[in-house]
Scaffold this motif. Structure first.
Motif: not given
Length: 405
Positions: A273, A276, A384, A388
């Protein structure tokens, strides 16, 4: 088959002869040969299939004749044809085996695992009936059974054959009404975080329902406690304990445990995470969208989903057919990522991300609503994916504005 027939000859003939003697000579003195049957409970080991412990039945001849054997419903072989495929489908076959007690004992000495014994409070007629049942189950056509982790395993088989052998009814104590099968899985898999996480991914909502005593008996350590408190209500109305209190035959010894993966699932996905968020921040800051990272996430999500969906649809494993995690982990991302790649490579917003949002949100609703327990790592994975998705919308929007200007 020859092995089983040899075992039958070696083990059962003296026991059956003794049982016949007991049934025809009721006035025989107590010091003559008799059969003592007990339940053996073994402490957990390090391997995946050893985490919950083990249960077996010990049959001893005491007196002039001396014999000591262990009947074990937990025998299986990795050499079975198509073992891994059958395991995934929940079609693993176990069988009843029998070994001399000293070999059984020595195997647990080597593993550093403990053994407790509970001598069953059976009459000679009940002991004979139990030995007859074990003899019948040992025959080649009866020895093999379809294993079921929760509902038909080495423990439940042993307890059922004991129940069926008593002259009356076994009265079990009350179990913890608030305990679920998942709670018990967590209890025994705690030393192995990745196994615990993997089982949490595969077990569905069925595992979160309160488990009655019959379900809780799948765990050897729980079964031992229940046997300690159980009684037999005879057909004559008299009540007696099912077994003598547990005694330790082999104390558990500390051994060098197998090294687990040094990073726990919580740490692994926490780091992912953080990575990310860092990648997304770099994308936005440098105005360069690394959509290839999203493709990797799609592939990982889809491959995990293939396993969960396969078990959901085709496996007879207990409690996997009600798995709501299939909302988040399914083959859809694996199918749709080429369309995402085409759009993202051209700087366009992809409709695939709307499907991603829908899957994540539906899974979160199920988890938050309590329809199924999700491991904490799942919420990190959902975060996560959402990070994105937001990055994709942000970057594709900016790219479009730049192109227009």
């Amino acid at each position: 088959m020859k092995r089983l027939l040899t075992i039958i000859c070696l083990v059962l003939l003296p026991l059956l002869a003794l049982a016949q003697q007991n049934s025809t000579d009721n006035t025989a003195p107590a010091e003559k040969d008799s059969v003592v049957v007990s339940l053996l409970t073994c402490t957990p080991g390090n391997l995946v299939y050893e985490l919950y412990g083990h249960t077996a039945i010990r049959v001893r001849e005491v007196g002039a004749r001396q014999s000591d054997w262990v009947f074990n419903y937990g025998t299986f072989s990795f050499n079975q044809p198509h073992f891994m495929w059958r395991f995934m489908l929940g079609e693993t076959d176990y069988e009843l085996g029998v070994v001399p007690y000293y070999l059984f004992y020595e195997s647990y000495v080597r593993e550093g695992r403990g053994i407790d014994e509970q001598v069953l409070n059976l009459t000679p007629a009940e002991a004979k009936k139990l030995v007859d049942a074990l003899s019948k189950n040992l025959e080649p056509e009866n020895a093999t059974y379809r294993y079921n982790f929760f509902y038909d395993n080495c423990v439940t088989r042993a307890l059922r054959v004991i129940e069926q052998s008593v002259d009356g009814q076994v009265v079990w104590p009350k179990a913890d009404a608030n305990k679920s099968l998942r709670d018990m899985v967590h209890e025994f898999s705690e030393p192995s975080p990745w196994n615990k996480f993997g089982q949490d991914l595969l077990l569905g909502a069925e595992a979160d329902q309160p488990a009655d005593i019959n379900k809780q008996q799948f765990a050897p350590m729980y079964a031992e406690r229940f046997v300690n408190d159980a009684t037999i209500k005879g057909t004559d109305g008299k009540v007696r304990h099912l077994a003598a209190p547990s005694r330790t035959l082999l104390p558990e010894q500390p051994v060098l445990a197998e090294k687990n993966f040094p990073v726990t699932p919580m740490w692994a996905f926490g780091i992912l995470l953080a990575l990310t968020i860092a990648i997304s921040a770099a994308d936005i800051g440098r105005k360069k969208y690394h959509w290839q990272y999203d493709v990797l996430l799609f592939v990982a999500q889809g491959l995990t989903g293939c396993i969960i969906t396969f078990l959901l649809l085709f496996s007879s494993h207990p409690a996997v057919g009600s798995n709501w995690l299939a909302l988040l982990f399914n083959p859809v991302p694996l199918v749709l990522f080429p369309w995402f790649m085409k759009a993202a490579a051209n700087g366009c917003r992809s409709w695939v991300m709307y499907i991603q949002i829908a899957m994540v949100v539906m899974a979160l609703i199920v988890g938050i609503a309590g329809l199924q327990h999700f491991p904490n790592e799942v919420y990190i994975i959902a975060s996560i994916l959402l990070v994105r998705v937001a990055t994709h919308f942000c970057m594709t929007s900016k790219i479009k504005q730049q192109k227009v200007s």
